[in-house]
Motif scaffolding. Structure first.
Motif, PDB file in Angstrom:
ATOM      1  N   VAL A 133       0.854  -1.187   0.000  1.00 52.59           N
ATOM      2  CA  VAL A 133       0.000   0.000   0.000  1.00 52.59           C
ATOM      3  C   VAL A 133       0.893   1.241   0.000  1.00 52.59           C
ATOM      4  O   VAL A 133       1.585   1.535   0.966  1.00 52.59           O
ATOM      5  CB  VAL A 133      -1.009   0.009   1.183  1.00 52.59           C
ATOM      6  N   ASP A 134       0.903   1.923  -1.137  1.00 49.56           N
ATOM      7  CA  ASP A 134       1.629   3.191  -1.281  1.00 49.56           C
ATOM      8  C   ASP A 134       0.622   4.265  -0.904  1.00 49.56           C
ATOM      9  O   ASP A 134      -0.353   4.489  -1.612  1.00 49.56           O
ATOM     10  CB  ASP A 134       2.099   3.317  -2.736  1.00 49.56           C
ATOM     11  N   THR A 135       0.842   4.900   0.246  1.00 46.85           N
ATOM     12  CA  THR A 135      -0.184   5.794   0.803  1.00 46.85           C
ATOM     13  C   THR A 135       0.179   7.251   0.570  1.00 46.85           C
ATOM     14  O   THR A 135       1.165   7.739   1.096  1.00 46.85           O
ATOM     15  CB  THR A 135      -0.327   5.546   2.320  1.00 46.85           C
ATOM     16  N   TRP A 136      -0.638   7.937  -0.203  1.00 50.43           N
ATOM     17  CA  TRP A 136      -0.422   9.372  -0.392  1.00 50.43           C
ATOM     18  C   TRP A 136      -1.300  10.150   0.581  1.00 50.43           C
ATOM     19  O   TRP A 136      -2.523   9.941   0.633  1.00 50.43           O
ATOM     20  CB  TRP A 136      -0.750   9.834  -1.826  1.00 50.43           C
ATOM     21  N   TRP A 137      -0.681  11.018   1.340  1.00 45.68           N
ATOM     22  CA  TRP A 137      -1.418  11.911   2.232  1.00 45.68           C
ATOM     23  C   TRP A 137      -0.467  12.948   2.762  1.00 45.68           C
ATOM     24  O   TRP A 137       0.684  13.028   2.325  1.00 45.68           O
ATOM     25  CB  TRP A 137      -2.134  11.132   3.340  1.00 45.68           C
ATOM     26  N   GLN A 138      -0.909  13.769   3.695  1.00 44.63           N
ATOM     27  CA  GLN A 138      -0.127  14.913   4.164  1.00 44.63           C
ATOM     28  C   GLN A 138      -0.438  15.209   5.625  1.00 44.63           C
ATOM     29  O   GLN A 138      -1.488  14.804   6.132  1.00 44.63           O
ATOM     30  CB  GLN A 138      -0.507  16.160   3.365  1.00 44.63           C
ATOM     31  N   THR A 139       0.444  15.992   6.239  1.00 42.36           N
ATOM     32  CA  THR A 139       0.168  16.476   7.592  1.00 42.36           C
ATOM     33  C   THR A 139      -1.240  17.090   7.633  1.00 42.36           C
ATOM     34  O   THR A 139      -2.000  16.868   8.576  1.00 42.36           O
ATOM     35  CB  THR A 139       1.211  17.554   7.974  1.00 42.36           C
ATOM     36  N   GLU A 140      -1.573  17.826   6.590  1.00 41.67           N
ATOM     37  CA  GLU A 140      -2.847  18.541   6.547  1.00 41.67           C
ATOM     38  C   GLU A 140      -4.047  17.613   6.422  1.00 41.67           C
ATOM     39  O   GLU A 140      -5.137  17.945   6.885  1.00 41.67           O
ATOM     40  CB  GLU A 140      -2.873  19.509   5.360  1.00 41.67           C
ATOM     41  N   GLY A 196       5.239  15.491  -7.717  1.00 39.01           N
ATOM     42  CA  GLY A 196       6.105  16.314  -6.851  1.00 39.01           C
ATOM     43  C   GLY A 196       5.362  17.555  -6.405  1.00 39.01           C
ATOM     44  O   GLY A 196       4.215  17.778  -6.765  1.00 39.01           O
ATOM     45  N   ARG A 197       6.047  18.383  -5.623  1.00 37.59           N
ATOM     46  CA  ARG A 197       5.415  19.578  -5.072  1.00 37.59           C
ATOM     47  C   ARG A 197       5.314  20.682  -6.123  1.00 37.59           C
ATOM     48  O   ARG A 197       6.171  20.795  -6.991  1.00 37.59           O
ATOM     49  CB  ARG A 197       6.231  20.101  -3.883  1.00 37.59           C
ATOM     50  N   ILE A 198       4.285  21.510  -5.981  1.00 36.00           N
ATOM     51  CA  ILE A 198       4.163  22.668  -6.870  1.00 36.00           C
ATOM     52  C   ILE A 198       4.696  23.934  -6.200  1.00 36.00           C
ATOM     53  O   ILE A 198       4.757  24.979  -6.791  1.00 36.00           O
ATOM     54  CB  ILE A 198       2.704  22.908  -7.294  1.00 36.00           C
ATOM     55  N   HIS A 220      10.970  13.852   4.414  1.00 32.55           N
ATOM     56  CA  HIS A 220      10.666  14.973   5.301  1.00 32.55           C
ATOM     57  C   HIS A 220      10.487  16.248   4.506  1.00 32.55           C
ATOM     58  O   HIS A 220      11.260  16.552   3.614  1.00 32.55           O
ATOM     59  CB  HIS A 220      11.774  15.162   6.338  1.00 32.55           C
ATOM     60  N   ARG A 221       9.473  16.985   4.880  1.00 33.75           N
ATOM     61  CA  ARG A 221       9.172  18.221   4.179  1.00 33.75           C
ATOM     62  C   ARG A 221      10.047  19.337   4.674  1.00 33.75           C
ATOM     63  O   ARG A 221      10.121  19.589   5.869  1.00 33.75           O
ATOM     64  CB  ARG A 221       7.732  18.591   4.488  1.00 33.75           C
ATOM     65  N   LEU A 222      10.694  20.046   3.753  1.00 38.69           N
ATOM     66  CA  LEU A 222      11.548  21.170   4.121  1.00 38.69           C
ATOM     67  C   LEU A 222      11.249  22.332   3.199  1.00 38.69           C
ATOM     68  O   LEU A 222      11.232  22.162   1.974  1.00 38.69           O
ATOM     69  CB  LEU A 222      13.015  20.785   3.944  1.00 38.69           C
ATOM     70  N   GLY A 265      -1.064  20.974  -3.000  1.00 42.06           N
ATOM     71  CA  GLY A 265       0.311  21.442  -3.181  1.00 42.06           C
ATOM     72  C   GLY A 265       1.181  20.453  -3.926  1.00 42.06           C
ATOM     73  O   GLY A 265       2.384  20.648  -4.060  1.00 42.06           O
ATOM     74  N   ASP A 266       0.586  19.376  -4.443  1.00 38.96           N
ATOM     75  CA  ASP A 266       1.327  18.399  -5.246  1.00 38.96           C
ATOM     76  C   ASP A 266       0.817  18.445  -6.682  1.00 38.96           C
ATOM     77  O   ASP A 266      -0.351  18.759  -6.915  1.00 38.96           O
ATOM     78  CB  ASP A 266       1.088  16.969  -4.720  1.00 38.96           C
ATOM     79  N   SER A 267       1.695  18.092  -7.618  1.00 32.38           N
ATOM     80  CA  SER A 267       1.217  17.873  -8.978  1.00 32.38           C
ATOM     81  C   SER A 267       1.129  16.364  -9.202  1.00 32.38           C
ATOM     82  O   SER A 267       1.834  15.590  -8.549  1.00 32.38           O
ATOM     83  CB  SER A 267       2.161  18.515  -9.986  1.00 32.38           C
TER      84      SER A 267
END
Ligand code: WTA
Length: 655
Positions: free
Chosen positions: A416-423, A522-524, A533-535, A507-509
């Motif tokens: 399971v490749d899980t896409w999600w975010q802190t938000e 990736g990020r937009i 880790h997000r930086l 915030g991702d494309s």
């Protein structure tokens, strides 16, 4: 071949085995589609039913969603419950003696904690916090190593209605100070030291440094858990309190504070496109519902599973898939203090064998580094207990996916490749493992009830194969409620006017293939993803220009075999441009400086010096050019608008 190129060429597909499918909670595509249809047709009752089924309420809610102040959505907002009650007390009648946590320390020592014992420890610590006058709604910063007490501290805050804000133990004093200050915290919970990979981490000393920097005046107490034998260098009488003394003689029961569904459960800071990290604020009921429901669907959780997520509680993955989701459902899980390469690179495989782990969740960067250290290593271990594997945090390249699938999962475990975010608080796009065939490098299809789509600048859906902005078209219970103290920024960042404020902009494309599968590109924004880790590039730039030597800095990412992305900084010094050994010396100092300002994770891999940065005539830094330079690509872009083209040559050399 770059990761992106190989992702674009990927065509393999892996359906679940018949055996896995038959036993799964969502057994096959028909069952998955039926749930999606149900969510489409009856969106509110879909979520309302789940909230009644999966959460235990003190006072039932009468309304599912209040969208009258959109995008400030409220879910189940007249209901009352307590998150820690849902994670602990309600399991006690039947599962008091079930193991909740199998803690493996850095040195390999194993401690097992039952639900009854965890409940007792949480109650005692909650009573301890109350004795320090911590009240409902107060903010408590948790700056801890990955030990049982980190989870006890989080659950204890939830129990008394205090809002925790966990700060990753690898962050610097400055980063800790910024978060304490922004949250206006009254208490910091830390340890004298942490232990990772056989080395100590001076958590209390770093906390002291933060407290002395100015800005932490709101802190009344620092609670210190004794993890190692060493005494703290400094002890501030009246402010500092030992954990063991705080819980000593505290009653073993603590009545939970009954909270409104919308009361904040926690704040977690994450990087955005400005220099200042954002305090992502999550709710109590909606967040917990997202964590529990996604946990049972994505991992196809069964009561006899042994689950292990290798994340740290300093990140959202450690919140949703260590502290809240698994405990909320009553699972048995392994938690791990150390690092995958200590005492050697077999640590993960040995632990899976020893603890008979059945569900294993880790990051692509860990997989890539372990392949490099011993591609054949998993073969020496009995990994037959595994029945499902997961990844999170960044795109996984198909080569690493295939290795994980065959070498670790023995070709029998769905990934399971899980896409999600802190938000988003919980997994948004991930295969339902008994239903959705997986494809290496794709997070596949949204969870039922998650209205994910890809749109162009005008908000119109793009056709298959075309890239666009990843959005979620309807609010869902575990969505971020606001940015702590900055509702305007929340609105502008996530519900921008370009889309009439209607869609959540991730915030991702991404693009979708002919089967509707999502592929994250990736990020937009100016956010890098280094080892998952997000930086924020601006955060690193501000750290660099805070150095007395530095006049100007621009930071970009470049692809990195193991970390996914690496940080490259272009720097203009106040003095003359350094060269040769001198340049290397200054570069090393600046790398250490960034590690000290933010944390080691933000340290640039490479620093290049110029007399200036490439700028347009209006003075704007041309980041596109810097990105090409960092990647060693030939400059094919139009440089005619550049004020100072000769600078490019200087910046081609790295220190
Ligand atoms: C990226 C981590 C591709 C993405 C849970 C997102 C991913 C950011 C994946 C959030 C994935 C996360 N495939 N990219 N499976 N999971 N990302 O807030 O860019 O630390 O926006 O949350 O990580 O990072 P965060």
């Amino acid at each position: 071949m770059s990761a992106l190129e190989s992702i674009l060429k990927e065509t393999r597909s892996f359906p679940p085995s018949d055996d896995f499918r038959q036993k799964a909670a969502i057994p096959g595509m028909e069952a998955y589609n039926a749930l999606c249809d149900q969510a489409n047709d009856q969106y509110l009752s879909f979520w309302g039913d789940l909230a009644r089924e999966l959460l235990t309420w003190k006072k039932p809610f009468s309304r599912v969603l209040d969208d009258s102040a959109a995008p400030f959505f409220k879910w189940f907002d007249d209901g009352e419950l307590n998150v820690s009650y849902n994670c602990l007390d309600r399991h006690l009648p039947e599962n008091a003696n079930k193991i909740a946590l199998i803690f493996e320390a850095d040195d390999g020592a194993v401690t097992r904690v039952t639900y009854a014992e965890l409940h007792r420890r949480v109650c005692q610590f909650a009573n301890g916090l109350k004795s320090l006058d911590v009240q409902k709604g107060d903010r408590v910063v948790i700056y801890m190593p990955m030990v049982i007490e980190a989870i006890v501290a989080m659950q204890a805050c939830a129990r008394i209605g205090a809002i925790h804000s966990v700060v990753f133990g690898g962050f610097s004093a400055g980063a800790l100070r910024d978060r304490v200050q922004d949250a206006g915290a009254r208490v910091v919970i830390t340890a004298n030291e942490g232990l990772r990979g056989g080395k100590t981490v001076p958590l209390k000393a770093t906390t002291d440094e933060a407290m002395d920097m100015g800005g932490c005046e709101s802190i009344e107490h620092v609670v210190v858990y004794r993890r190692t034998d060493s005494e703290p260098v400094k002890w501030t009488e009246g402010r500092d309190v030992w954990w063991h003394q705080l819980v000593d003689k505290q009653p073993e029961q603590c009545e939970p504070a009954w909270m409104n569904a919308e009361d904040p459960l926690f704040i977690l800071y994450t990087s955005g496109s400005t220099g200042k990290p954002k305090g992502i604020q999550h709710s109590s009921a909606g967040y917990l519902l997202g964590a529990i429901n996604s946990f049972r669907w994505v991992f196809d959780y069964k009561p006899n599973d042994v689950y292990w997520c290798t994340a740290d509680v300093g990140w959202i993955t450690g919140h949703s898939y260590i502290c809240y989701g698994p405990l909320g459902i009553g699972a048995t899980q392994v938690i791990f203090e150390g690092v995958p390469t200590y005492p050697d690179a077999n640590r993960f495989w040995r632990m899976i064998e020893q603890h008979k782990v059945s569900l294993f969740y880790t990051a692509p960067t860990a997989i890539r580094s372990l392949i490099k250290l011993g591609a054949e290593a998993p073969k020496q271990f009995d990994l037959s207990s595994l029945r499902l594997l997961g990844t999170v945090g960044e795109p996984i390249n198909p080569e690493a996916w295939m290795w994980y699938y065959e070498m670790v999962g023995g070709g029998r475990c769905p990934i399971v490749d899980t896409w999600w975010q802190t938000e988003t608080g919980s997994a948004m796009i991930a295969p339902m493992p008994g239903a959705v065939p997986t494809k290496p490098g794709s997070c596949t299809l949204p969870l039922p009830g998650i209205m994910a789509d890809i749109v162009d600048e005008s908000g119109a859906p793009v056709e298959a194969g075309k890239g666009g902005f990843l959005v979620i078209k309807k609010p869902f219970p575990s969505l971020v409620r606001t940015i702590w103290g900055d509702p305007d920024r929340f609105k502008k960042t996530y519900f921008p006017e370009e889309f009439d404020g209607k869609f959540y902009l991730a915030g991702d494309s991404a693009h979708r293939d002919e089967n509707g599968y999502f592929w994250i590109m990736g990020r937009i924004d100016d956010v890098l993803n280094v080892s998952g880790h997000r930086l924020g590039t601006m955060e690193i730039e501000s750290a660099l220009v805070a150095n007395p030597l530095v006049a100007e800095a621009a930071v970009v990412g470049k692809p990195h075999e193991i970390k996914g992305e690496a940080v490259v900084a272009f720097v203009v010094l106040k003095g003359p441009r350094p060269q040769g050994d001198e340049a290397r010396k200054v570069a090393d100092n600046l790398k250490q400086w960034v590690a000290h300002e933010i944390g080691k994770i933000a340290q640039p891999d490479e620093i290049r010096f110029g007399e200036n940065l490439p700028k347009t005539r209006s003075g704007k830094i041309m980041r596109r050019l810097l990105r090409s330079l960092a990647r060693g690509e030939e400059i094919v872009q139009d440089v005619s608008t550049l004020e100072n083209p000769q600078i490019l040559q200087q910046l081609q050399e790295s220190a």
